[in-house]
Motif scaffolding. Structure first.
Motif, PDB file in Angstrom:
ATOM      1  N   SER A  38       0.851  -1.184   0.000  1.00 60.65           N
ATOM      2  CA  SER A  38       0.000   0.000   0.000  1.00 60.65           C
ATOM      3  C   SER A  38       0.886   1.232   0.000  1.00 60.65           C
ATOM      4  O   SER A  38       1.946   1.243   0.636  1.00 60.65           O
ATOM      5  CB  SER A  38      -0.909   0.030   1.226  1.00 60.65           C
ATOM      6  OG  SER A  38      -1.900  -0.953   1.132  1.00 60.65           O
ATOM      7  N   TRP A  50      -4.313   6.001   2.203  1.00 62.06           N
ATOM      8  CA  TRP A  50      -3.632   4.781   1.781  1.00 62.06           C
ATOM      9  C   TRP A  50      -4.383   4.138   0.620  1.00 62.06           C
ATOM     10  O   TRP A  50      -5.598   4.040   0.630  1.00 62.06           O
ATOM     11  CB  TRP A  50      -3.536   3.795   2.936  1.00 62.06           C
ATOM     12  CG  TRP A  50      -2.590   4.243   3.986  1.00 62.06           C
ATOM     13  CD1 TRP A  50      -2.902   4.876   5.152  1.00 62.06           C
ATOM     14  CD2 TRP A  50      -1.175   4.118   3.959  1.00 62.06           C
ATOM     15  NE1 TRP A  50      -1.747   5.156   5.855  1.00 62.06           N
ATOM     16  CE2 TRP A  50      -0.679   4.697   5.148  1.00 62.06           C
ATOM     17  CE3 TRP A  50      -0.271   3.584   3.055  1.00 62.06           C
ATOM     18  CZ2 TRP A  50       0.681   4.749   5.442  1.00 62.06           C
ATOM     19  CZ3 TRP A  50       1.083   3.632   3.354  1.00 62.06           C
ATOM     20  CH2 TRP A  50       1.544   4.205   4.530  1.00 62.06           C
ATOM     21  N   PRO A  52      -4.445   0.610  -1.653  1.00 59.54           N
ATOM     22  CA  PRO A  52      -3.902  -0.747  -1.773  1.00 59.54           C
ATOM     23  C   PRO A  52      -3.462  -1.044  -3.197  1.00 59.54           C
ATOM     24  O   PRO A  52      -3.955  -0.467  -4.162  1.00 59.54           O
ATOM     25  CB  PRO A  52      -5.082  -1.631  -1.370  1.00 59.54           C
ATOM     26  CG  PRO A  52      -6.286  -0.828  -1.720  1.00 59.54           C
ATOM     27  CD  PRO A  52      -5.893   0.615  -1.496  1.00 59.54           C
ATOM     28  N   GLU A  95      -5.076   4.322  10.673  1.00 61.82           N
ATOM     29  CA  GLU A  95      -4.348   3.398   9.798  1.00 61.82           C
ATOM     30  C   GLU A  95      -4.599   1.945  10.187  1.00 61.82           C
ATOM     31  O   GLU A  95      -4.549   1.065   9.337  1.00 61.82           O
ATOM     32  CB  GLU A  95      -2.846   3.684   9.857  1.00 61.82           C
ATOM     33  CG  GLU A  95      -2.464   5.006   9.278  1.00 61.82           C
ATOM     34  CD  GLU A  95      -1.021   5.362   9.547  1.00 61.82           C
ATOM     35  OE1 GLU A  95      -0.490   6.174   8.772  1.00 61.82           O
ATOM     36  OE2 GLU A  95      -0.426   4.861  10.519  1.00 61.82           O
ATOM     37  N   SER A  98      -7.324   0.471   8.092  1.00 60.08           N
ATOM     38  CA  SER A  98      -7.188   0.417   6.638  1.00 60.08           C
ATOM     39  C   SER A  98      -6.164  -0.606   6.149  1.00 60.08           C
ATOM     40  O   SER A  98      -5.985  -0.751   4.950  1.00 60.08           O
ATOM     41  CB  SER A  98      -6.826   1.795   6.090  1.00 60.08           C
ATOM     42  OG  SER A  98      -5.567   2.200   6.568  1.00 60.08           O
ATOM     43  N   MET A  99      -5.490  -1.289   7.072  1.00 64.62           N
ATOM     44  CA  MET A  99      -4.510  -2.295   6.651  1.00 64.62           C
ATOM     45  C   MET A  99      -4.455  -3.433   7.659  1.00 64.62           C
ATOM     46  O   MET A  99      -4.864  -3.253   8.806  1.00 64.62           O
ATOM     47  CB  MET A  99      -3.134  -1.662   6.432  1.00 64.62           C
ATOM     48  CG  MET A  99      -2.531  -0.974   7.607  1.00 64.62           C
ATOM     49  SD  MET A  99      -1.015  -0.090   7.223  1.00 64.62           S
ATOM     50  CE  MET A  99      -1.584   1.207   6.168  1.00 64.62           C
ATOM     51  N   TRP A 103       1.083  -5.484   9.400  1.00 60.38           N
ATOM     52  CA  TRP A 103       1.801  -4.662   8.440  1.00 60.38           C
ATOM     53  C   TRP A 103       2.672  -3.628   9.130  1.00 60.38           C
ATOM     54  O   TRP A 103       2.404  -3.203  10.256  1.00 60.38           O
ATOM     55  CB  TRP A 103       0.826  -3.975   7.492  1.00 60.38           C
ATOM     56  CG  TRP A 103       0.405  -4.892   6.374  1.00 60.38           C
ATOM     57  CD1 TRP A 103       0.186  -6.235   6.466  1.00 60.38           C
ATOM     58  CD2 TRP A 103       0.166  -4.539   5.024  1.00 60.38           C
ATOM     59  NE1 TRP A 103      -0.198  -6.734   5.243  1.00 60.38           N
ATOM     60  CE2 TRP A 103      -0.214  -5.712   4.355  1.00 60.38           C
ATOM     61  CE3 TRP A 103       0.216  -3.349   4.332  1.00 60.38           C
ATOM     62  CZ2 TRP A 103      -0.530  -5.733   3.004  1.00 60.38           C
ATOM     63  CZ3 TRP A 103      -0.105  -3.375   2.989  1.00 60.38           C
ATOM     64  CH2 TRP A 103      -0.461  -4.554   2.327  1.00 60.38           C
TER      65      TRP A 103
END
Length: 151
Positions: A38, A50, A52, A95, A98-99, A103
């Protein structure tokens, strides 16, 4: 009868677009050197921006393709000789939503421009190995931080 034809054409267009999207992804990911990645494309709001996608290593380039795009060209290209990793951190605040949880976010400079990339913790080692790869006897200074936090 015209309504049925219009619906049929609409369905055919949607199916064709989906086929192209998945065929594009399969074309790029079937060969080696591809990672989930990302990239932060906007810094207007903290923790947001962000996008992907997937990265593909081609020689001295890391080519990033958006996941949901019909483009055959990469959206961004990072060159190994101009890329410096400044620090790494875990996702914070928004964040985290979103991930994936495992990560890591790498803050880098690419030819003096700030870029943030996020990838799986298991992928960071391979990325850093690619970044540090140099001919025998060459000294690399691509890692700016001396003391990396255990992330």
């Amino acid at each position: 009868m015209e309504i049925v034809e219009g619906i049929g054409i609409g369905i055919a267009v949607v199916l064709g677009a989906l086929l192209i999207l998945f065929a594009r992804r399969a074309l790029f990911t079937r060969s080696g050197g591809t990672i989930r990645l990302s990239v932060r494309v906007s810094t207007l709001l903290d923790g947001r921006g962000w996008s992907p996608g997937f990265g593909r290593f081609v020689g001295d380039e890391l080519r990033w393709y958006r996941l949901f795009s019909f483009a055959l060209r990469p959206k961004r290209v990072l060159y190994r000789d101009g890329l410096v990793v400044e620090r790494r951190r875990l996702p914070e605040g928004q964040e985290r939503f979103s991930m994936p949880a495992d990560w890591v976010i790498l803050r880098c400079t690419s030819n003096h421009a700030l870029v943030e990339i996020a990838m799986a913790r298991s992928t960071v080692t391979g990325f850093l190995s690619w970044l540090e790869a140099a001919p025998p006897g060459a000294v690399s200074s691509r890692l700016a931080a001396q003391d990396w936090p255990a992330a």
